[in-house]
Design a protein around this motif. Structure first.
Motif, PDB file in Angstrom:
ATOM      1  N   ARG A   9      46.592 -11.061  23.136  1.00  0.00           N
ATOM      2  CA  ARG A   9      45.916 -12.307  23.494  1.00  0.00           C
ATOM      3  C   ARG A   9      45.314 -12.997  22.277  1.00  0.00           C
ATOM      4  N   ASP A  11      43.027 -15.132  22.211  1.00  0.00           N
ATOM      5  CA  ASP A  11      41.570 -15.254  22.330  1.00  0.00           C
ATOM      6  C   ASP A  11      40.898 -13.879  22.374  1.00  0.00           C
ATOM      7  N   ASP A 473      42.101 -21.523  29.527  1.00  0.00           N
ATOM      8  CA  ASP A 473      42.233 -20.068  29.531  1.00  0.00           C
ATOM      9  C   ASP A 473      40.930 -19.514  30.083  1.00  0.00           C
ATOM     10  N   GLN A 476      43.050 -15.312  31.773  1.00  0.00           N
ATOM     11  CA  GLN A 476      44.365 -14.943  32.314  1.00  0.00           C
ATOM     12  C   GLN A 476      45.472 -15.015  31.267  1.00  0.00           C
ATOM     13  N   GLY A 477      45.199 -15.649  30.111  1.00  0.00           N
ATOM     14  CA  GLY A 477      46.178 -15.610  29.032  1.00  0.00           C
ATOM     15  C   GLY A 477      46.957 -16.886  28.798  1.00  0.00           C
ATOM     16  N   THR A 478      46.492 -17.992  29.364  1.00  0.00           N
ATOM     17  CA  THR A 478      47.176 -19.278  29.196  1.00  0.00           C
ATOM     18  C   THR A 478      47.489 -19.613  27.741  1.00  0.00           C
ATOM     19  N   THR A 479      46.472 -19.495  26.896  1.00  0.00           N
ATOM     20  CA  THR A 479      46.622 -19.861  25.491  1.00  0.00           C
ATOM     21  C   THR A 479      47.779 -19.077  24.878  1.00  0.00           C
ATOM     22  N   THR A 480      47.801 -17.797  25.161  1.00  0.00           N
ATOM     23  CA  THR A 480      48.800 -16.925  24.548  1.00  0.00           C
ATOM     24  C   THR A 480      50.207 -17.262  25.034  1.00  0.00           C
ATOM     25  N   THR A 513      44.397 -26.304  35.907  1.00  0.00           N
ATOM     26  CA  THR A 513      44.870 -24.931  35.726  1.00  0.00           C
ATOM     27  C   THR A 513      44.661 -24.184  37.031  1.00  0.00           C
ATOM     28  N   THR A 518      50.834 -23.086  35.661  1.00  0.00           N
ATOM     29  CA  THR A 518      50.789 -23.189  34.200  1.00  0.00           C
ATOM     30  C   THR A 518      52.070 -22.669  33.555  1.00  0.00           C
TER      31      THR A 518
END
Lengths: 739, 276
Positions: A9, A11, A473, A476-480, A513, A518
């Motif tokens: 991740r 973040d 994010d 849940q990991g959106t950024t990744t 989101t 997403t």
């Protein structure tokens, strides 16, 4: 090839090291602390707000409905909910006024010196209550939304069917219990009102601000700070808190921060809609489903919020993943004077899928079939249609999915072992149960078309690319995954991709989101924006060996000071057709499918249920990041087990009474089984590299799987969740006589 | 809020003698619940943290196990001699809150707080514990089973401090404890029961089923007389006379009564068909 890789991740380090600044961590000079004066009753007319003269109120900033520059309406789907109640209150704890002060302690103590006088009006707490004129508070009949889905002619079938099986199933409210409670900060900067806080949908917040302040969008800037969990609980509610913080900041001319403590957050924010679902099913002698009549009644609470779309998703999922040619599903969401119910992971589907999956076991028992065999005979096959007439075109073999899940769980062997164990043990009972289910990815029906989401991918002067979306994010990991999708498409390493902080002053509106949209919907737009960026750079292959990064640097070197931006906007694929008026057609571009199997042990001394093993097999298209996907499933299963067995919202005057973590019980590690996660990957044509949505699917199955297992273990017929040990004891004594 | 921090026991007893409003605080694990919402203007605390040398020691003498007033749950969990003779103390201690609470919370604090749900108290009563109270006026001991007089009411006078808890050493052949919470850990007890049999006879002690943790004397008498139940209802009819459970946010009176009867019926020491 970053899609399918276990990229850590992006973040993760900041959160592990404690350097991620959540909204309450933000230090801002001269900040005032805001608190809310709330209604003491569920329904009534406000007579007066009295401020105790023992306090010097000139030291406080005070806001009520008269301070709104625009209409006193919170803009969501409807505008029926006031920002601050003016003359009438419709639920206990409804906000009436706001106060702010430098000292958080002083402002909290001042709350006790404000008295709201309300003349009570008759409240409605049960959506089944027969209506008398004085109870009507919305439209002609308190109904927020009605939906009918019709296919074939079920009435004609029932008359001649070999079996008609009926059942009523009830599901309770559920509190999100995100780790970070709701919080919002508002201040003026650069001639704009800036709102920073914990939220899932920055553009929803922006819409609510523009409406309540009657100002254009560029008068505001909404920034998402790191979010410590949302689960839907930060979809609709942050719009209200943002307007509250902004009103106080506007009046005080100083920054204002709201951070709810756990008790306030639990007591006043939306929960999952309680639902009551009736099934009437016709089946032939071979166990084939001939016709279904389903009625879904949801408690919407005091205002519309998101209830119509929660009902929509609920009704569309109500017939489960089964072939049936004659269906009528009727859904209603009605007003009650309870805290407004709102978005919660699954969004109506967990309620209706609990009902159909319990009902399938009831049907199997009635017909003397193994529940797995009943499902095998009825699961959708390619070419079959769902309730809305949507054709099942996936390559997913649902019978194989079921059989694989049962194999992983050792279903047949466990069943016979349990029979032997239960016959000899004094008080322990073991059972195994399962559920088959689906979850539509993205907004329902024409929702994505209306949203018309936009995504940008910018080539930066240093050669990296920045993905710019409003996707938040919340752990849940959106950024990744968005970085992985961009890296994969551009053929660069994920290190060369950064993801912009959602900030309405610099990212486009790519939609909220929510809705398991997403990965599939926004992820696909990221791919398209990458393609647009690549096109602007010229075809990579034609320019020799230069890497994309070199090419981006080169582009900037030739055009200093300009922006290199790839863009994409959602366009409805021609293959998807939806008729909103008749609820016919393609409800979702894609469905994710799953079979969950739960094994339980019930202690008949205490009637406590322990889930001892859990298999979750799902077909979610291409898995973008296996570790994150597994985390989504395990978290959803834990939350689903909580909803089934532990989490009971006790209501008093329509508001949560057990608003503390000592008395609202979520399961801990010691209560959870090993959650064994398996994926089947059938690429979808609509998602990036074939990915579909995964966020909500995992909470649809645990409740019916666990409760079906409890019913197998104890022979009780459980129709209502949460099913606490006290509830099971009652049921056991009713079905078996005295203890 | 006022906090007084005596540096020796004698000073602590002087302070208590002079001010009836002082609340002694050791681990603070009860006091700090809802701290932000608790009115503090009139709160006067007697901080016992400097009395460690006088109040913490735990020792096994010829006749007793003595737990000093500052002995924590964790002290007991990690004190090897206890495991053989007083195993239920360890069972109960491990089910209190989480490790953080176990390392701060004290047995004496659990007694003093007088919660009907106290997890440390049933096992101590089952081992015939006595509370040693001290004040300027002298010392006295009160059997723990007689210590409570009502909901959150105890025999401790305002000037008295719990100095220690003493548990007599005896030959005992049954040690059994079962806590029922709403989850496996970090849960407040809905119904709990400790059962011990030894030279002194049967002890059956339940929590969360009455205004205070109580001995179930009718059940004890039934066990003494060689009860041979054929079903949980039979035990229910006996134990119903020992307890007065209520409906609250955590459970129901019916559940508490039924589950207590069922736990006893299926317990390994209970004669009858359940263990045939």
């Amino acid at each position: 090839m970053s899609i399918g890789a276990d990229i850590p991740r992006l973040d993760g380090a900041a959160k592990l090291l404690g350097t991620a600044a959540f909204v309450d961590d933000e230090r801002i000079a001269g900040v005032l602390h805001g608190v809310t004066i709330r209604s003491p009753v569920a329904r009534g007319r406000i007579r007066a707000i009295r401020f105790d003269p023992s306090i010097d109120w000139s030291q406080f900033t005070i806001v009520d409905h008269r301070d709104l520059p625009g209409p006193n309406q919170l803009r969501l789907i409807d505008v029926d909910m006031p920002v601050l109640a003016a003359t009438e209150v419709r639920y206990k704890h409804e906000p009436i006024a706001l106060i702010a002060h430098r000292s958080p302690r002083a402002v909290r103590e001042a709350l006790h010196a404000v008295h709201v006088d309300v003349d009570p009006l008759p409240p409605v707490f049960d959506p089944r209550t027969p209506l008398t004129p004085e109870l009507i508070q919305y439209g002609a009949d308190n109904v927020f939304k009605r939906i009918d889905i019709r296919k074939g002619d079920p009435a004609a079938v029932f008359a001649s069917a070999a079996y008609v099986i009926e059942g009523e199933y009830v599901t309770g409210a559920q509190e999100h219990v995100y780790l970070e409670t709701n919080g919002m900060l508002a201040f003026h900067a650069d001639n704009r009102l800036v709102v920073r806080g914990s939220m899932q949908c920055p553009y929803y917040v922006l819409d609510a601000l523009t409406h309540a302040f009657a100002r254009p969008r560029d008068a505001f800037r909404v920034v998402q700070t790191p979010v410590g969990g949302g689960f839907g609980g930060k979809e609709d509610f942050p719009s209200l808190l943002a307007v509250h913080a902004a009103l106080l900041a506007e009046k005080a001319g100083r920054p204002v921060k709201f951070v709810y403590d756990r008790q306030e957050d639990m007591a006043v924010t939306p929960k999952r809609h309680p639902a009551r679902i009736r099934h009437r099913t016709a089946a032939d002698r071979d166990g084939r489903l001939l016709a279904m009549e389903v009625s879904v009644l949801m408690d919407g609470g005091a205002y519309v919020t998101l209830s119509p779309v929660v009902l929509s998703r609920g009704t569309i999922h109500a017939a489960g993943p089964y072939r049936c040619e004659h269906i009528h599903i009727h859904g209603e969401t009605r007003l009650t004077n309870s805290t407004p119910y709102g978005a919660f992971r699954g969004f109506g589907a967990p309620q209706t899928l609990f009902a159909i999956e319990r009902h399938m076991d009831v049907i199997a028992d009635r017909l003397g079939l193994d529940p797995a065999e009943l499902r095998r005979r009825n699961l959708l096959k390619p070419g079959d249609t769902l309730a809305t007439g949507q054709v099942f075109r996936d390559d997913t073999d649902l019978v194989a999915l079921l059989d694989n899940a049962l194999m992983h769980a050792d279903y047949t062997k466990k069943k016979s072992e349990h029979a032997g164990f239960n016959a000899q043990h004094g008080y322990m009972r073991r059972g195994i149960g399962f559920a088959c289910f689906q979850h539509g990815s993205g907004f329902t029906g024409a929702g994505e078309t209306y949203l018309a989401s936009e995504v940008w991918v910018e080539g930066l002067p240093d050669g990296r690319v920045e993905v710019q979306t409003a996707q938040t994010d919340m752990g849940q990991g959106t950024t990744t995954i968005l970085a992985q999708i961009a890296a994969d498409r551009l053929g660069v390493s994920t290190d060369a991709v950064c993801v912009a902080q959602p900030d309405t002053s610099r990212v486009p509106n790519s939609g909220p989101t929510v809705a398991s949209r997403t990965a599939m919907v926004v992820g696909r737009l990221v791919e398209q924006a990458c393609d647009d960026l690549a096109a602007q750079l010229g075809a990579f292959a034609a320019q020799g060996t230069a890497s994309p990064g070199e090419r981006i640097r080169d582009w900037h070197a030739r055009r200093p000071g300009t922006t290199l931006r790839g863009r994409a906007r959602y366009v409805k694929p021609d293959t998807i057709q939806w008729d909103e008026k008749h609820y016919r057609g393609d409800a979702y571009a894609g469905f994710a499918w799953a079979v969950h199997v739960a094994e339980v042990e019930v202690d008949l001394r205490t009637f406590a249920t322990r889930v001892t093993d859990y298999v979750a097999l799902q077909e979610i298209g291409r898995v973008v990041n296996p570790t994150l996907a597994r985390g989504q499933v395990q978290g959803g299963v834990a939350q689903g087990i909580g909803w089934a067995l532990y989490e009971k919202v006790a209501l008093e005057d329509g508001a949560m009474k057990n608003a503390q973590m000592t008395n609202y019980i979520i399961p801990g590690c010691a209560d959870l089984p090993p959650i064994r996660v398996f994926f089947d990957e059938q690429p979808s044509p609509y998602g990036p590299r074939g990915a579909k949505g995964i966020g909500e699917l995992p909470i649809d199955g645990p409740a019916p799987a666990v409760i079906n297992a409890v019913c197998r273990a104890t022979r009780a017929v459980v129709r209502e969740i949460p099913m606490t040990p006290e509830d099971l004891m009652e049921l056991h004594s009713r079905q078996h006589g005295r203890h | 809020m006022r906090v007084l921090t005596p540096h020796c026991l004698s000073e602590a007893l002087d302070l208590l003698a002079g001010d009836a409003t002082l609340t002694p605080v050791a681990g603070g694990t009860d006091l700090l619940v809802s701290w932000p919402h608790r009115p503090k203007d009139n709160l006067s605390l007697l901080d016992l943290s400097r009395l460690h040398a006088e109040l913490a020691p735990m020792r096994m003498t010829d006749g007793h196990l003595e737990l000093g007033a500052l002995t924590t749950y964790w002290d007991v969990i990690t004190y090897a001699p206890i495991a053989g003779e007083f195993p239920l103390l360890i069972d109960a201690a491990r089910q209190v809150g989480a490790i953080q609470i176990q390392t701060r919370g004290t047995w004496a604090g659990n007694v003093a707080n007088a919660s009907p749900a106290a997890d440390g108290v049933p096992v101590m009563i089952a081992y015939d514990a006595e509370v040693v109270l001290g004040s300027r006026r002298g010392r006295r001991t009160v059997p723990l089973c007689d210590y409570y007089t009502g909901y959150k009411q105890t025999r401790r006078a305002a000037d008295e401090l719990i100095l220690a808890i003493r548990l007599p050493r005896q030959r005992r052949d049954v040690h059994w404890f079962h806590k029922v919470g709403a989850r496996q850990a970090q849960a407040i007890t809905k119904v709990g029961v400790a059962v011990v049999h030894g030279e002194a006879g049967w002890r059956v002690v339940a929590n969360s089923v009455a205004p205070f943790v109580c001995r179930c004397r009718n059940m004890e008498a039934a066990l003494e007389s060689g009860l041979h139940p054929t079903g949980p209802e039979e035990l229910r009819a006996i134990v119903v006379r020992d307890i007065s459970p209520i409906d609250d946010l955590r459970s129901t009176a019916d559940y508490r009564l039924n589950v207590l009867a069922r736990l006893l019926y299926f317990a390994p020491f209970m004669p009858g068909p359940a263990n045939a």
